[in-house]
Scaffold this active site. Structure first.
Site, short mmCIF file in Angstrom:
data_model
loop_
_atom_site.label_atom_id
_atom_site.label_comp_id
_atom_site.label_asym_id
_atom_site.label_seq_id
_atom_site.Cartn_x
_atom_site.Cartn_y
_atom_site.Cartn_z
N SER A 146 0.82 -1.20 0.00
CA SER A 146 0.00 0.00 0.00
C SER A 146 0.86 1.26 0.00
O SER A 146 1.99 1.29 0.50
CB SER A 146 -0.95 0.04 1.22
OG SER A 146 -1.50 1.32 1.40
N TYR A 159 -2.99 0.50 10.29
CA TYR A 159 -2.72 0.16 8.89
C TYR A 159 -1.39 0.76 8.44
O TYR A 159 -0.58 0.09 7.81
CB TYR A 159 -3.87 0.67 8.03
CG TYR A 159 -3.90 0.12 6.62
CD1 TYR A 159 -4.36 -1.17 6.36
CD2 TYR A 159 -3.49 0.90 5.53
CE1 TYR A 159 -4.41 -1.67 5.07
CE2 TYR A 159 -3.55 0.41 4.24
CZ TYR A 159 -4.00 -0.88 4.01
OH TYR A 159 -4.04 -1.36 2.72
#
Length: 264
Positions: A146, A159
């Protein structure tokens, strides 16, 4: 005949958008596909994906269920694969979960679960797959890290922490495996058209009182200059390239596919 015809590709979180797209990309090259999901899946969904992969050219397809939050279940999955004589030649660590919340309100158990599935499981799966790869003198580890492995965003502490860890882990393992015929790379997608961002789109739509399309443009353009969601198939094509012979000298990288997000 493709160089992948005798290779097995394990994709974690394979029933999701990016995961299934990666499975399809490798299946078209004749690879054996090991599809994984963390919970008992809808048998019809699994059967449909298997049929689709076989129809586009996969050599064979099998399904493995394991909770990646459990070290024991990860080890058991790899033990089953070895019993079935299925080496893992290409490992795609794709599975991830997400939660947006200010740190003061973040549920502690969920924070730890995100770290466990998004980071710790990457370590365990990689460690297990490297046994096969080192024995054969060839392997590819591809981590879906990501854009949040490179930059931070508000309300995504777990995250962001996990994905930054994945990028660092990728670079370190690339050094350990350099010269062994093994490459280790990370892909860092920006806003991608997958179910994981659906709650953020819905929240933006409610806030604006707008259509879903308007909410997507409003949300995405805050960070991603091109203003559009990335198709999972585009991420899959990069994952396929990194699994190939042309990428044999590419290792330890974190490649953004983010519409310009990390340019500034």
């Amino acid at each position: 005949m493709s160089y992948l015809h005798d290779k097995n590709v394990l994709v974690t979180g394979a029933l999701g958008g990016i995961g299934s797209a990666i499975c399809l990309a490798y299946a078209r090259q004749g690879a054996g596909i090991i599809i994984h999901d963390r919970v008992a899946a809808d048998e019809e969904a699994v059967a449909a994906l298997k049929a689709q992969l076989l129809s586009v050219g996969a050599r064979e397809v099998c399904y493995q269920q394991a909770d990646l939050g459990s070290r024991q279940e990860i080890h058991a999955m790899f033990a089953r694969l070895r019993e079935e004589q299925r080496d893992v030649d290409v490992l795609v660590n794709n599975a991830a979960i997400q939660k947006t919340s200010p740190i003061a309100d973040f549920p502690d158990d969920l924070w730890e679960s995100i770290i466990a599935i998004n980071l710790v499981a990457v370590y365990h799966c990689t460690k297990q797959a490297l046994v096969d790869m080192r024995r054969k003198g060839w392997g590819r580890v591809i981590n879906l890290a990501s854009v949040h492995g490179l930059v931070a965003s508000v309300d995504k502490s777990a995250y962001v922490a996990a994905k930054h860890g994945v990028v660092g882990f990728t670079r370190e393992v690339a050094l350990e495996t350099a010269g062994q015929g093994i490459t280790v790379n990370a892909i860092c997608p920006g806003w991608t058209d997958t179910p994981i961002i659906a709650p953020q789109i819905e929240a933006r739509q409610q806030r604006l009182g707008s259509s879903r399309e308007e909410a997507i443009r409003h949300l995405v353009s805050e960070k991603q200059p091109d203003g559009g969601l990335i198709p999972p198939a585009h991420v899959a094509e990069l994952a396929l390239f990194l699994g190939g012979e042309s990428a044999r000298h590419i290792t330890g990288t974190a490649m953004p596919i983010d519409g310009g997000w990390t340019c500034v």
